[in-house]
Design a protein around this motif. Structure first.
Motif, short mmCIF file in Angstrom:
data_model
loop_
_atom_site.label_atom_id
_atom_site.label_comp_id
_atom_site.label_asym_id
_atom_site.label_seq_id
_atom_site.Cartn_x
_atom_site.Cartn_y
_atom_site.Cartn_z
N LEU A 1 2.67 6.74 10.49
CA LEU A 1 2.16 5.72 11.42
C LEU A 1 2.13 4.34 10.77
CD1 LEU A 1 -0.74 7.66 13.19
CD2 LEU A 1 1.39 6.87 14.24
N VAL A 2 1.77 4.30 9.51
CA VAL A 2 1.73 3.02 8.80
C VAL A 2 3.14 2.48 8.61
CG1 VAL A 2 1.07 1.88 6.66
CG2 VAL A 2 -0.45 3.59 7.68
N ALA A 3 4.09 3.36 8.26
CA ALA A 3 5.47 2.93 8.06
C ALA A 3 6.09 2.40 9.35
CB ALA A 3 6.30 4.10 7.52
N LEU A 4 5.70 2.99 10.49
CA LEU A 4 6.32 2.64 11.76
C LEU A 4 5.70 1.43 12.45
CD1 LEU A 4 6.84 6.19 13.34
CD2 LEU A 4 8.60 4.65 12.47
N ASP A 5 4.61 0.94 11.91
CA ASP A 5 3.93 -0.17 12.59
C ASP A 5 3.59 -1.26 11.57
OD1 ASP A 5 2.76 -1.65 14.56
OD2 ASP A 5 0.98 -0.41 14.77
N PRO A 6 4.62 -1.92 11.02
CA PRO A 6 4.39 -2.90 9.95
C PRO A 6 3.49 -4.06 10.38
CG PRO A 6 6.64 -3.06 10.80
CD PRO A 6 6.05 -1.82 11.38
N ARG A 7 3.44 -4.38 11.68
CA ARG A 7 2.60 -5.48 12.16
C ARG A 7 1.28 -4.99 12.77
NH1 ARG A 7 6.72 -10.13 14.45
NH2 ARG A 7 8.20 -10.01 12.70
N ARG A 8 1.04 -3.69 12.67
CA ARG A 8 -0.23 -3.07 13.12
C ARG A 8 -0.52 -3.31 14.61
NH1 ARG A 8 0.84 -1.62 8.65
NH2 ARG A 8 -0.62 -1.11 6.98
N ARG A 9 0.48 -3.47 15.41
CA ARG A 9 0.24 -3.73 16.83
C ARG A 9 -0.27 -2.51 17.56
NH1 ARG A 9 5.18 -7.97 18.32
NH2 ARG A 9 4.25 -9.71 17.18
N PHE A 10 0.29 -1.35 17.27
CA PHE A 10 -0.22 -0.13 17.89
C PHE A 10 -1.47 0.37 17.18
CE2 PHE A 10 -0.52 4.51 17.82
CZ PHE A 10 -0.68 4.76 19.18
N LEU A 11 -1.50 0.28 15.87
CA LEU A 11 -2.62 0.83 15.11
C LEU A 11 -3.92 0.10 15.41
CD1 LEU A 11 -0.93 1.51 11.64
CD2 LEU A 11 -1.40 3.11 13.50
N ARG A 12 -3.85 -1.18 15.69
CA ARG A 12 -5.08 -1.90 16.04
C ARG A 12 -5.65 -1.39 17.36
NH1 ARG A 12 -2.58 -6.65 13.83
NH2 ARG A 12 -1.70 -7.15 15.87
N GLU A 13 -4.77 -1.09 18.31
CA GLU A 13 -5.24 -0.61 19.61
C GLU A 13 -5.84 0.78 19.52
OE1 GLU A 13 -1.93 -0.73 22.22
OE2 GLU A 13 -1.64 -2.91 22.09
N GLY A 14 -5.24 1.66 18.73
CA GLY A 14 -5.70 3.05 18.68
C GLY A 14 -6.48 3.41 17.44
N ARG A 15 -7.04 2.42 16.76
CA ARG A 15 -7.68 2.64 15.47
C ARG A 15 -8.75 3.72 15.52
NH1 ARG A 15 -8.98 -2.10 14.86
NH2 ARG A 15 -11.10 -2.03 15.66
N GLU A 16 -9.67 3.65 16.49
CA GLU A 16 -10.78 4.61 16.53
C GLU A 16 -10.30 6.02 16.84
OE1 GLU A 16 -13.75 3.23 19.19
OE2 GLU A 16 -14.27 1.47 17.98
N GLU A 17 -9.38 6.15 17.79
CA GLU A 17 -8.86 7.47 18.15
C GLU A 17 -8.09 8.09 17.00
OE1 GLU A 17 -5.40 9.02 21.07
OE2 GLU A 17 -7.00 7.88 22.06
N ILE A 18 -7.25 7.31 16.35
CA ILE A 18 -6.45 7.80 15.23
C ILE A 18 -7.36 8.24 14.09
CG2 ILE A 18 -4.79 7.14 13.46
CD1 ILE A 18 -3.56 5.25 15.60
#
Length: 332
Positions: free
Chosen positions: A73-90
């Motif tokens: 997930l970290v490799a696929l989202d270098p700008r953290r656009r998805f990870l910021r949205e789903g941070r709590e669920e992930i």
């Protein structure tokens, strides 16, 4: 009988299906409905999911899958656009993610053991060459057990002026000596893979590993159904023009599209098929004994409480179909 596509042809059922003693392990609900429409008794059909490789799961608690997915997930989202949205669920399902990963995203191109669609490498490598040279992307081209396919890949690499990157490891070719060696090498490769570019074969089920699937053109009606099933499930994406892959693939990375597909595949697609089949064949007592012998357990997370499980038995599924007005013929 383990069904290996998301839909099933009539040839899979015997001439007199109502009298069959075959027990079917179905990878999808659609397969179950289709077999019922063919006349197979519901109690001979168990919806298990596809039997994914044990080495990529790690046991019923899927510790290896979750470990690989945290890095991916970290490799696929270098700008953290998805990870910021789903941070709590992930964080709830996977724990804390690493702050960074040491390698760029790893694209695996595997379009059939027979070498189907190998010519696509000549189309997309020139477009991706700059990213590979700048170490923004790694690529593995899967030739299976066919030296002639590997030779075509080498020619495509030469034409894209990537020979130095082949020697340095930025681009590589997987060529095995036989089927057993190939399966071992391919499964090992998927631990480190971030995107799987493939035909919609049985690899369509590998989206459950949290591995985003980029689909080339289907070959046959079963692959069209597989592609639809994976795209509807959120883990699959259709390719665009391979000649411009350097543009649209990079845009998907920047927007977090691949990260979203990886997460959706993990959350929605069935991943416990191997262990459900194992338990059904051996019986629960023997299955638990095997887990203990291998140092595995399923006490931390029962499959029915993890994403991508089929918690219902056949009677529950029949009742659910009836309540929702879904007849056996409603499978087209």
């Amino acid at each position: 009988c383990v069904v290996t596509d998301s839909d099933v042809n009539r040839v899979w059922a015997p001439f007199h299906p109502a009298r069959t003693n075959i027990k079917y392990f179905a990878p999808s609900m659609r397969v179950r409905r289709r077999l019922k429409a063919y006349g197979v008794p519901p109690d001979r059909i168990i919806v298990t999911g596809y039997p994914l490789p044990h080495g990529l799961l790690g046991g019923p608690d899927v510790p290896v899958l979750r470990h690989n997915l945290r890095r991916r997930l970290v490799a696929l989202d270098p700008r953290r656009r998805f990870l910021r949205e789903g941070r709590e669920e992930i964080s709830y399902f996977l724990g804390e993610l690493p702050d960074s990963v040491p390698e760029p995203p790893h694209l695996v191109f595997a379009v059939g053991g027979a070498g189907a669609q190998v010519e696509m490498a000549f189309q997309f490598l020139p477009s991706l060459a700059r990213r590979i040279r700048r170490k923004k992307l790694r690529i593995t081209l899967v030739a299976g057990i066919r030296p002639e396919v590997a030779e075509l890949f080498r020619e495509a690499i030469r034409r894209a002026e990537l020979t130095e990157e082949l020697e340095a490891g930025g681009i590589s070719i997987l060529l095995a000596n036989g089927h057993h060696d190939y399966f071992q090498q391919f499964n090992a490769l998927l631990h480190d893979a971030d995107i799987l570019w493939t035909k919609p074969s049985e690899l369509s089920f590998f989206g459950a590993l949290g591995l985003p699937l980029l689909f080339s053109t289907p070959v046959g009606s079963h692959e069209r159904y597989n592609r639809r099933w994976a795209i509807d499930g959120g883990s699959g994406l259709k390719q665009y023009d391979p000649r411009h892959a350097g543009d649209w693939l990079w845009e998907m990375l920047k927007d977090g599209t691949f990260a979203g597909a990886a997460w959706t595949g993990y959350m929605r697609m069935p991943k416990f098929g191997l262990y459900r089949i194992w338990e059904e064949v051996l019986g629960t007592a023997a299955f638990e004994a095997c887990l203990t012998e291998q140092g595995m357990t399923r006490t931390q997370h029962a499959p029915s409480t993890l994403p991508g499980a089929f918690p219902l038995d056949s009677h529950d599924l029949d009742a659910s179909d009836e309540e929702n007005g879904l007849a056996e013929s409603d499978v087209a």
